[in-house]
Design a protein around this motif. Structure first.
Motif, short mmCIF file in Angstrom:
data_model
loop_
_atom_site.label_atom_id
_atom_site.label_comp_id
_atom_site.label_asym_id
_atom_site.label_seq_id
_atom_site.Cartn_x
_atom_site.Cartn_y
_atom_site.Cartn_z
N ASP A 407 7.85 -4.90 -11.79
CA ASP A 407 6.83 -5.72 -11.26
C ASP A 407 6.15 -6.39 -12.51
O ASP A 407 5.18 -5.75 -13.06
CB ASP A 407 5.80 -4.80 -10.61
N ARG A 409 3.54 -8.04 -12.02
CA ARG A 409 1.93 -8.12 -11.94
C ARG A 409 1.42 -6.96 -12.46
O ARG A 409 0.27 -7.11 -12.85
CB ARG A 409 1.54 -8.40 -10.59
N ALA A 410 2.01 -5.80 -12.67
CA ALA A 410 1.58 -4.58 -12.68
C ALA A 410 1.94 -4.19 -14.45
O ALA A 410 1.35 -3.24 -14.78
CB ALA A 410 2.04 -3.34 -11.99
N SER A 418 8.75 -8.55 -19.93
CA SER A 418 7.71 -7.27 -19.84
C SER A 418 7.97 -6.11 -20.78
O SER A 418 9.08 -5.94 -21.28
CB SER A 418 7.74 -6.95 -18.24
N GLU A 612 7.61 -11.16 -9.53
CA GLU A 612 6.45 -10.95 -9.16
C GLU A 612 6.22 -10.54 -7.69
O GLU A 612 5.12 -10.00 -7.10
CB GLU A 612 5.53 -12.37 -9.21
#
Ligand code: ADP
Ligand code: ZN
Ligand code: ZN
Length: 742
Positions: A407, A409-410, A418, A612
């Motif tokens: 994810d 966003r997280a 990421s 996302e």
């Protein structure tokens, strides 16, 4: 021969014109050896020009008045170059795609043949005349050793090949002898050099392959049980499950029966391994047809196929029209690949769909292989039209890769990567594995932005932003090819500009900084321009010299990366929210194909997908149930929305200098449609990217639940559309069964 009235028939000829019809001509002579048959090329008068066309059929009457019916000028072939089955297929395609038969023919015949090249390869040979023999016997010519030597050769052998002997002044010597009347030259059919592979001892069978596993054996048996009947088989198996091995066994059996095989692949450049596997296995002639051939190479390959000397014909899209005497089986590898659909120019056919039509007419099996069959294909399996054969296990290694979502966003991310993805990379690289990072965007960054005034570098000819290519210091448009120097400052306010977003070039740079000492190999169209570039990249990867691979769509095809243990998909979101109903299918196929590159060696693989939208049903469905789970969801969504395969579509697309002109033509076309029966017209609307390369694009969709109705409507409507005055102000084309909706 009582009752046989063979009056000179009317010849119906396909000519290279944009008109949707055949043209009638009178046969020049009486029946006999000069008789003209369907499938032969003829030269005909056309207005004040002369054109070469192919006789598609004969008729006993014509609608032309007698005085308008002109005779054929010349017959170019002593026997048909297109057999009845191929003529029927081409006529069918011209009807189905509502396309001029002459242009359909252009897709089927090499350019050289359309321009009149002979069917047989010819060469120039020299022969000794009686005068020449006398001269030779008298020791002539005394003071020209080269001429003397040539006479000697000709006296010893009956003839001498002009081309082969054309070195070091032979031609001059020959001309001198010809002038004296001692030798003559003639063009004769080439004493044929064997095709690749054919020189090997035909008494030897194919090399033996590995012993098949149960699934492979069953699949091979099912297909081969129907080697003399039509049958459509979907060979569904993940990459590495042994599909190619099944193609090879089926081909082997077809060859053993004296038949030939036609193998269609999406792109030769990206699948050299498949070509290599066929070459390596069989000792028969093989003809390879693809778009990078020169006209002469294509002619040679076509002749090899036509003569039957090539027993395996392997090629891209247009090879579906290749001549294959005694066709035994058709194989379509990666049948879901969009490149099987011609999506440019006039004749927009689907080679996959035509392969099915051809197989049915030839009463041979057709094998559609893929890890990710098209949703339409799976629908045909459900409907019982195609038989599905599954290969569920990898031939070499058992465990399928583990797939997980990250994810965005997280989780913290930097430059497109990421933290969990970077950690996973460290883990896999530390354990000696290779890592593949997939991003479907080449260049350094998709946007050049001024942080002061908000200016974004646009393409002046397209509704698109220019892509930053930092290494080359260029700004390029990926839609029209526009190319300009990279500005240092904002042209609007003079402030500094900044590259925003990620492309493969930038990811490569980021990874090089992040993992110093671990070499990166990039695979995209900017670095791989020629076949040798690809070979070099593959060598660096295979040797283990390259530890990290960064690539676009290019890495999802063909190649094995056996030591890749981790695949990171940087951005899955581009395909989630598109206006094209097929975009999710493309995304799912890409993810599954790229995931299939991981862990093909001994080690199990891991696949991480950054998004996302981790709760998006497409992604969760794909993870929970795999590609087939996804396909079920996709099919039910399409059923709801009446998209194909639950309806039939045709798109009329046009482009013009202004948006108004483009829309006006389609609006007029729509108004011609009259009362619609079971057909819906949608649009016209500007294309999603309306302006491309300085032209404005628009489209009008024709939809029907019933294929027959759609085609009857098109038959009645298109001639009217064609004769609209506004048709001359635009470029337009019909796309039946469009693969992309813009
Ligand atoms: P696919 O076409 O589905 O990607 P391939 O036919 O290329 O799969 O097979 C993957 C690898 O496994 C190849 O190296 C192939 O030689 C090998 N292979 C295929 N079938 C077998 C088998 N029955 N036994 C051993 N190796 C096999
Ligand atoms: Zn600015
Ligand atoms: Zn552009």
């Amino acid at each position: 021969m009582t009752g046989h009235t063979d009056t000179a028939p009317i010849l119906r000829v396909a000519l290279p014109t944009p008109l949707r019809r055949l043209f009638d001509y009178r046969s020049p002579g009486a029946p006999g050896p000069e008789r003209i048959e369907p499938g032969m090329r003829v030269r005909v008068p056309f207005g004040r020009r002369r054109l070469i066309g192919v006789v598609m059929e004969t008729a006993t009457r014509t609608d032309l008045p007698e005085e308008k019916l002109r005779p054929v000028l010349e017959r170019l072939d002593g026997r048909p170059i297109l057999d009845r089955a191929m003529l029927a297929l081409l006529s069918w395609a011209a009807g189905y795609y509502h396309h001029p038969p002459g242009e359909v023919l252009a897709a089927a015949l090499p350019k050289a043949l359309r321009l009149g090249a002979t069917l047989e390869a010819m060469e120039e040979r020299w022969y000794l005349t009686p005068a020449g023999r006398d001269a030779w016997a008298q020791g002539e010519p005394r003071r020209a050793p080269r001429q003397r030597q040539l006479l000697a050769e000709l006296a010893a052998h009956e003839a001498c090949a002009g081309a082969a002997e054309n070195r070091g002044g032979w031609r001059d010597a020959a001309r001198a002898l010809e002038v004296r009347g001692w030798i003559v030259s003639a063009r004769v059919p080439l004493a044929r050099a064997p095709v690749a592979g054919a020189d090997r001892d035909p008494a030897h069978g194919p090399r033996t392959g590995p012993e098949l596993n149960d699934e492979q054996r069953q699949a091979t048996q099912r297909i081969c049980q129907s080697l003399d009947a039509y049958g459509a088989f979907v060979l569904q198996g993940i990459t590495g499950s042994g599909k190619t091995e099944v193609y090879l066994r089926v081909t082997e059996q077809a060859l053993a029966l004296g038949r030939s095989a036609l193998v269609l692949v999406p792109e030769i450049g990206l699948t050299p391994q498949l070509v290599g596997r066929f070459r390596e296995r069989f000792r028969v002639g093989m003809s390879v047809l693809h778009s990078a051939l020169t006209d002469q190479e294509r002619l040679t390959a076509w002749r090899d196929a036509f003569s039957g000397r090539a027993r395996i014909v392997l090629g891209t899209r247009s090879a579906v029209f290749a001549p294959v005497p005694r066709l035994g089986v058709i194989i379509v590898d990666e049948e879901h690949d969009p490149s099987f659909k011609q999506h440019e120019g006039g004749f927009r056919y689907s080679a996959r769909d035509l392969a099915l039509v051809r197989a049915r007419r030839a009463a041979v099996p057709v094998v559609l292989g893929s890890a990710t069959p098209a949703v339409e294909t799976l629908h045909n399996v459900e409907a019982g039209r195609y038989a599905r054969l599954r290969l569920t296990r990898r031939a070499v290694q058992a465990a399928p890769p583990r797939i997980a979502l990250i994810d965005l966003r997280a989780n913290a991310h930097h430059a497109g990567l990421s933290t969990p993805a970077v950690q996973a990379m460290e883990r896999h690289l530390g354990a000696g594995g290779q890592v593949l990072v997939f991003l479907n965007r080449r260049g350094y960054a998709p946007t050049l932005l001024c942080t002061a005034c908000g200016w974004v570098a646009p393409c002046s000819d397209c509704d698109a932003r220019l892509t930053v290519h930092l290494g080359a210091r260029r700004l390029r448009c990926h839609h029209c090819g526009a190319d300009s120097p990279l500005p240092e400052r904002c042209p609007q306010c003079g402030f500094a500009v900044k590259a925003v977003g990620q492309g493969t070039e930038r990811i490569e740079e980021t990874l090089a900084a992040m993992f110093p000492g671990l070499p990166c190999v990039r695979l995209d169209r900017d670095v791989v321009r020629r076949r040798t570039d690809m070979e070099e990249a593959m060598r660096r990867i295979a040797s283990g010299e390259g530890r990290i691979l960064v690539g676009t769509q290019m890495v999802t095809k063909g190649h094995d990366f056996p030591n890749v243990t981790l695949v990171v998909v940087l951005n899955a979101d581009q395909g989630l929210f598109s206006t094209d109903f097929r975009a999710p299918e493309r995304l799912a196929q890409t993810i599954v194909q790229v995931a299939g590159r991981a862990g093909r060696g001994e080690r199990p693989g891991e696949v991480l997908i950054q998004t996302e939208f981790p709760a998006h049903p497409l992604l969760t469905g794909l993870l929970a149930e795999g590609y087939e789970g996804f396909a079920r969801t996709a099919l039910s969504e399409r059923r709801e929305a009446s998209w194909p395969p639950f309806s039939r579509l045709a798109a009329v697309r046009d482009s013009a200098a202004t948006a108004e002109t483009a829309l006006a033509f389609l609006t007029e076309a729509r108004s011609l449609a009259g009362r619609l029966q079971g057909v819906r017209l949608l649009g016209p609307v500007p294309a999603a990217m309306a302006k491309r390369a300085g032209r404005h694009h628009a489209q009008l969709l024709v939809e029907s639940a019933d294929r027959g109705r759609l085609h009857r409507f098109l038959d009645a409507w298109l001639p009217q559309v064609e004769s609209l005055p506004s048709a001359r102000r635009v470029r337009w084309a019909l796309d039946v069964d469009p693969m992309e909706l813009f």
